[in-house]
Design an enzyme around this catalytic site. Structure first.
Site, mmCIF file in Angstrom:
data_model
loop_
_atom_site.group_PDB
_atom_site.id
_atom_site.type_symbol
_atom_site.label_atom_id
_atom_site.label_comp_id
_atom_site.label_asym_id
_atom_site.label_seq_id
_atom_site.Cartn_x
_atom_site.Cartn_y
_atom_site.Cartn_z
ATOM 1 N N ALA A 157 7.484 -3.477 -2.732
ATOM 2 C CA ALA A 157 7.762 -4.859 -3.089
ATOM 3 C C ALA A 157 7.802 -5.748 -1.761
ATOM 4 O O ALA A 157 7.256 -6.964 -1.671
ATOM 5 C CB ALA A 157 9.343 -5.026 -3.685
ATOM 6 N N TYR A 158 8.217 -5.093 -0.628
ATOM 7 C CA TYR A 158 8.444 -5.859 0.779
ATOM 8 C C TYR A 158 7.081 -6.003 1.118
ATOM 9 O O TYR A 158 6.622 -7.138 1.619
ATOM 10 C CB TYR A 158 9.291 -5.119 1.528
ATOM 11 C CG TYR A 158 9.481 -5.979 2.833
ATOM 12 C CD1 TYR A 158 10.443 -6.989 2.787
ATOM 13 C CD2 TYR A 158 9.078 -5.661 4.202
ATOM 14 C CE1 TYR A 158 10.749 -7.804 3.946
ATOM 15 C CE2 TYR A 158 9.184 -6.471 5.143
ATOM 16 C CZ TYR A 158 9.916 -7.401 5.239
ATOM 17 O OH TYR A 158 10.402 -8.072 6.342
ATOM 18 N N CYS A 159 6.280 -4.902 1.199
ATOM 19 C CA CYS A 159 4.707 -4.919 1.747
ATOM 20 C C CYS A 159 3.911 -6.037 0.766
ATOM 21 O O CYS A 159 3.147 -6.802 1.350
ATOM 22 C CB CYS A 159 4.131 -3.818 1.626
ATOM 23 S SG CYS A 159 4.521 -2.603 2.831
ATOM 24 N N SER A 161 5.078 -8.741 -0.803
ATOM 25 C CA SER A 161 5.236 -9.998 -0.430
ATOM 26 C C SER A 161 4.895 -10.459 0.707
ATOM 27 O O SER A 161 4.511 -11.492 0.964
ATOM 28 C CB SER A 161 7.086 -10.293 -0.592
ATOM 29 O OG SER A 161 7.700 -9.378 0.349
#
Length: 246
Positions: A157-159, A161
């Site tokens: 998710a973080y990557c 985004s």
């Protein structure tokens, strides 16, 4: 020596003075971490920080309480700030969140919230501020991450985004060239509350070297102070021992 062109010299001095005048700077995530450090740096430099956050910032900082995962609410908050201050001169999108874990272990609601805050919230705030930024030849500094250029397991998710913030910012710079200054900030790990509440395996180790957010904020301030027509397109700011870069 050739004669000094006094008119040209005066213009250059005026442009440098204009670059030092920060004006109203909208900072997302300004209640803590990098956002708070940027707001403090802007205030110390004579500018007027305005915070967008779920929580109220410390001190006497004008702010709007808003959930940046709500696109309509984020847009409305920016519009209120523009009306209250007569416009904004810059936007710094420092708000961010994370949901650590393997793709099939992180709930969809948490996964999607990371995208909503980090990417869609960034786009919504910048989009709402664009008319004022164009009018004032303002600046935008978006905050990605070293994990926006290097992928790790348990961080889909973080990557996703932050990779998207990189692409968004580069496209925005091309789209607004000559109208708005756009800078992409790629920070490494920082000494903030960002890692609080994570399972231990996803927290920095005891020997991890993290950047003070105040130091990273100085890089943001430098980008905001660039003279008109001169662009600082991208900055990587991280500890010299940062394992995520290069």
């Amino acid at each position: 020596m050739p004669p000094v062109d006094s008119a040209r010299s005066e213009t250059l001095h005026r442009r440098r003075d204009d670059a030092q005048a920060l004006g109203s700077v909208l900072v997302t995530g300004a209640a803590s971490g990098l956002g708070a450090a940027v707001a403090d740096a802007v205030a110390r430099a004579g500018g007027t920080p305005v915070a967008l956050d779920l929580d109220a910032p410390s001190g006497d900082v004008d702010h709007e309480l808003v959930d940046l995962s709500d696109r309509a609410a984020a847009t409305a908050a920016v519009e209120r700030v523009v009306e209250r201050h007569g416009g904004v001169d810059a936007v710094v999108t420092a708000a961010g969140t994370d949901a650590c874990g393997r793709l099939d272990e992180v709930g969809w609601e948490a996964w999607e919230r990371v995208i909503a805050v980090n990417l869609l919230g960034t786009a919504a705030v910048v989009r709402a501020a664009l008319p004022s930024l164009r009018e004032r030849r303002g600046r935008v500094v978006t905050v990605a991450s070293t994990l926006g250029v290097r992928a790790l397991s348990d961080a889909t998710a973080y990557c996703a985004s932050k990779f998207a913030v990189v692409g968004f910012t580069r496209a925005l710079a091309a789209e607004t060239a000559g109208e708005v200054g756009v800078t992409l900030l790629v920070p490494g790990g920082m000494q903030t509350r960002f890692f609080d509440g994570r399972p231990e395996q996803y927290k920095p180790g005891p020997d991890a070297r993290l950047s003070p957010p105040e130091d990273v904020a100085q890089a943001v301030l430098h980008a905001l102070r660039m003279p008109p027509g001169v662009e600082l397109r991208e900055m990587v700011v991280c500890p010299s021992t940062e394992t995520s870069w290069p």
